[in-house]
Design an enzyme around this catalytic site. Structure first.
Site, mmCIF file in Angstrom:
data_model
loop_
_atom_site.group_PDB
_atom_site.id
_atom_site.type_symbol
_atom_site.label_atom_id
_atom_site.label_comp_id
_atom_site.label_asym_id
_atom_site.label_seq_id
_atom_site.Cartn_x
_atom_site.Cartn_y
_atom_site.Cartn_z
ATOM 1 N N GLN A 198 8.088 -5.721 45.985
ATOM 2 C CA GLN A 198 7.144 -4.984 45.976
ATOM 3 C C GLN A 198 7.265 -4.114 44.699
ATOM 4 O OE1 GLN A 198 5.998 -2.419 49.175
ATOM 5 N NE2 GLN A 198 5.396 -4.282 50.457
ATOM 6 N N PHE A 229 0.858 -1.351 -0.255
ATOM 7 C CA PHE A 229 0.082 -0.132 -0.097
ATOM 8 C C PHE A 229 0.976 1.221 -0.089
ATOM 9 C CE2 PHE A 229 -2.044 3.156 2.887
ATOM 10 C CZ PHE A 229 -3.429 3.335 2.148
ATOM 11 N N TRP A 253 8.882 3.908 2.717
ATOM 12 C CA TRP A 253 8.392 3.275 4.099
ATOM 13 C C TRP A 253 7.000 2.039 3.720
ATOM 14 C CZ3 TRP A 253 11.843 3.436 7.370
ATOM 15 C CH2 TRP A 253 12.669 4.468 7.940
ATOM 16 N N GLU A 274 0.867 4.441 10.236
ATOM 17 C CA GLU A 274 -0.643 4.299 10.262
ATOM 18 C C GLU A 274 -1.261 5.365 11.214
ATOM 19 O OE1 GLU A 274 -2.811 1.959 8.873
ATOM 20 O OE2 GLU A 274 -1.498 0.477 8.474
HETATM 21 C C1 FAD Z 1 8.506 0.368 9.432
HETATM 22 C C2 FAD Z 1 7.378 1.234 8.820
HETATM 23 C C3 FAD Z 1 6.511 0.524 7.906
HETATM 24 C C4 FAD Z 1 5.504 1.524 7.218
HETATM 25 N N1 FAD Z 1 4.756 0.972 6.446
HETATM 26 C C5 FAD Z 1 4.084 1.849 5.460
HETATM 27 C C6 FAD Z 1 3.294 1.214 4.317
HETATM 28 O O1 FAD Z 1 2.851 0.192 4.194
HETATM 29 N N2 FAD Z 1 2.634 2.226 3.537
HETATM 30 C C7 FAD Z 1 2.380 3.617 3.865
HETATM 31 O O2 FAD Z 1 2.152 4.240 3.058
HETATM 32 N N3 FAD Z 1 3.199 3.982 5.021
HETATM 33 C C8 FAD Z 1 4.097 3.112 5.540
HETATM 34 N N4 FAD Z 1 4.846 3.515 6.585
HETATM 35 C C9 FAD Z 1 4.927 5.266 6.779
HETATM 36 C C10 FAD Z 1 4.168 5.750 8.014
HETATM 37 O O3 FAD Z 1 2.659 5.779 7.845
HETATM 38 C C11 FAD Z 1 4.781 7.056 8.199
HETATM 39 O O4 FAD Z 1 6.181 6.948 8.881
HETATM 40 C C12 FAD Z 1 4.065 8.077 9.340
HETATM 41 O O5 FAD Z 1 2.723 8.555 8.760
HETATM 42 C C13 FAD Z 1 4.794 9.012 9.844
HETATM 43 O O6 FAD Z 1 5.222 10.067 8.686
HETATM 44 P P1 FAD Z 1 6.519 10.455 8.668
HETATM 45 O O7 FAD Z 1 7.754 9.343 8.994
HETATM 46 O O8 FAD Z 1 6.840 11.365 7.530
HETATM 47 O O9 FAD Z 1 6.901 11.543 9.955
HETATM 48 P P2 FAD Z 1 6.370 12.910 9.890
HETATM 49 O O10 FAD Z 1 4.975 13.221 9.257
HETATM 50 O O11 FAD Z 1 7.480 13.776 9.118
HETATM 51 O O12 FAD Z 1 6.318 13.445 11.428
HETATM 52 C C14 FAD Z 1 7.561 13.739 12.168
HETATM 53 C C15 FAD Z 1 7.037 14.162 13.493
HETATM 54 O O13 FAD Z 1 6.267 15.231 13.470
HETATM 55 C C16 FAD Z 1 5.122 14.975 13.901
HETATM 56 N N5 FAD Z 1 3.812 15.774 13.416
HETATM 57 C C17 FAD Z 1 3.568 15.707 11.953
HETATM 58 N N6 FAD Z 1 2.613 16.654 11.988
HETATM 59 C C18 FAD Z 1 2.231 17.137 12.933
HETATM 60 C C19 FAD Z 1 1.201 18.128 13.348
HETATM 61 N N7 FAD Z 1 0.271 18.774 12.728
HETATM 62 N N8 FAD Z 1 0.897 18.569 14.788
HETATM 63 C C20 FAD Z 1 1.994 17.899 15.656
HETATM 64 N N9 FAD Z 1 3.009 17.156 15.398
HETATM 65 C C21 FAD Z 1 3.051 16.720 14.007
HETATM 66 C C22 FAD Z 1 4.664 13.671 13.996
HETATM 67 O O14 FAD Z 1 3.703 13.168 14.932
HETATM 68 C C23 FAD Z 1 6.213 12.968 14.024
HETATM 69 O O15 FAD Z 1 6.529 12.893 15.449
HETATM 70 C C24 FAD Z 1 5.600 2.940 7.200
HETATM 71 C C25 FAD Z 1 6.407 3.321 8.293
HETATM 72 C C26 FAD Z 1 7.253 2.554 8.967
HETATM 73 C C27 FAD Z 1 8.488 3.148 9.812
#
Ligand code: FAD
Length: 392
Positions: free
Chosen positions: A287, A136, A169, A371
């Site tokens: 404890q 996905f 990812w 997710e």
């Molecule tokens: C092992 C793994 C498997 C994955 N598999 C899939 C997959 O199969 N398909 C897919 O599509 N994706 C997948 N993902 C991607 C995953 O869904 C994303 O990593 C996730 O949605 C976060 O996006 P990002 O890593 O770009 O972090 P970012 O969006 O850059 O976020 C970085 C930080 O900023 C914070 N942040 C962002 N926006 C805000 C806001 N408005 N307010 C406050 N804080 C905020 C976040 O909470 C986070 O702490 C996977 C990720 C991993 C690690």
């Protein structure tokens, strides 16, 4: 690795709330995990490799499309059975559960819900049997929490679409036969496309050096002028709501799965606390260790009840996205805290591969991020209760 002596905690007699079918499905998954996952999983996590031999077993326990109707090869089960299967698989390993979640909720679900009959018939039976594995693609290098701003796009070229962009990812990407890819059309509207391995210009390089979900394969999806047949567009839903609908289903499964990881950590720590002698006594008699264990079972029990109720609401088609967010966020956070505390109960042994706890702890660092991150789910709850959007 130590023999799998797992005994599932059921402090509030949750089993009384389950039907015979639920228990049958759950017990079959539990037995399969003991037989086919526990003995091999540490080795595959160490090697950072997905155990391909588990695909048939996953299909047999109904983990690929538990709630997809029988006519399409699914298991035709209800939402609580689906949840229980995810719980048991993640009791074994979050990476294996990830493969099942992606296949069911992020690949089969959109084909079932947003696809046409020809697409359902072509893809769902092969996905249910595990003959084909899917992935996905929503997240992009520059768009994670904010997928609505994605740049992957396709243009209408008359007899086909031309797809360009990249996803990052992506679980299962390195070996998936098909990918459900979310991309924008020329009007900036998001659609789902079924992209098949072998299409020219489509590649899936693997992502290495992960300290988490090591037994799950993660990769990129790269689209360089990929010609997509027009019949590969999912016709029945578009807009950001389409991928978010899939995420609701997957997040619900994760809420159950996290309980499985927490149960395994708790059960391991409880057993160890009765066997490990220090100062002439089992450490479970101190404890400080009892506080940890008592708090763990309290949190597991709360999560079990929350999630069972969510399952009832899902069965009645009444669960909201915000309710699912609350359960995903609460349960993964609960499981991470329990993994950390359980690891301490095992002292030095807790950091070794002799026990499952450290692997769960590392896996859950991905589960709390994918997710929808822990923060994003809190913002969803905040928006739901105040009506005020704190995302931007
Ligand atoms: C092992 C793994 C498997 C994955 N598999 C899939 C997959 O199969 N398909 C897919 O599509 N994706 C997948 N993902 C991607 C995953 O869904 C994303 O990593 C996730 O949605 C976060 O996006 P990002 O890593 O770009 O972090 P970012 O969006 O850059 O976020 C970085 C930080 O900023 C914070 N942040 C962002 N926006 C805000 C806001 N408005 N307010 C406050 N804080 C905020 C976040 O909470 C986070 O702490 C996977 C990720 C991993 C690690």
């Amino acid at each position: 690795m130590k023999p799998d002596l797992f005994e599932a905690p059921d402090y509030y007699k949750l089993d009384d709330l389950l039907t015979d079918e639920h228990k049958l499905v759950r017990d079959a998954a539990r037995e399969w995990v003991k037989r086919d996952i526990t003995p091999i999983i540490e080795d595959y996590a160490q090697k950072a490799e997905f155990p391909m031999q588990t695909i048939n077993g996953l299909a047999e326990i109904g983990a690929f499309g538990p709630y997809i109707p029988l006519e399409y090869g699914g298991a035709g089960l209800d939402q609580i059975s689906y949840g229980l299967i995810m719980q048991e698989i993640e009791r074994g390993d979050s990476g294996i559960r990830s493969t099942a979640s992606v296949q069911s909720s992020l690949v089969m679900y959109p084909i079932w819900k947003y696809g046409n009959e020809a697409q359902r018939k072509k893809y769902l039976p092969k996905l249910a049997s595990g003959e084909w594995i899917g992935c996905f693609g929503l997240t992009e290098p520059d768009h994670g929490s904010n997928p609505g701003d994605m740049v992957t796009n396709f243009k209408d070229k008359g007899d086909h679409y031309l797809l360009n962009g990249a996803k990052m990812w992506i679980s299962n990407a390195p070996f998936a036969q098909i990918a459900i890819v979310w991309a924008k059309d020329e009007n900036n509207r998001i659609h789902g496309l079924i992209v098949e391995r072998g299409m020219e210009g489509f590649s899936t390089p693997e992502t290495h050096n992960k300290w988490s979900l090591r037994a799950s394969a993660t990769g990129e999806l790269i689209f360089d002028n990929v010609k997509i047949p027009k019949e590969n567009l999912l016709p029945n839903k578009s807009g950001l709501g389409a991928p978010l609908g899939c995420l609701d289903s997957a997040r619900y499964g994760i809420a159950w799965g996290a309980i499985g990881a927490a149960m395994d950590c708790y059960d391991t720590a409880l057993r160890y606390s009765k066997e490990r002698i220090q100062f002439g006594k089992p450490i479970g008699q101190f404890q400080l260790q009892q506080k940890k264990l008592a708090e763990m079972i309290t949190e597991i029990t709360k999560a079990q009840l929350l999630t069972w109720r969510l399952g009832v609401l899902r069965n009645e088609d009444k669960a909201t996205s915000a309710q699912i967010s609350m359960a995903k966020r609460n349960n993964v956070d609960m499981a991470i805290s329990i993994a950390r505390e359980a690891r301490q109960i095992l002292g030095g042994m807790g950091i070794t591969g002799e026990y499952s706890i450290m692997r769960h702890a590392m896996n859950l660092e991905s589960v709390i991020t994918y997710e929808g991150t822990h923060d994003i789910h809190l913002l969803i709850t905040g928006l739901d209760i105040t009506g005020l959007n704190a995302f931007k």
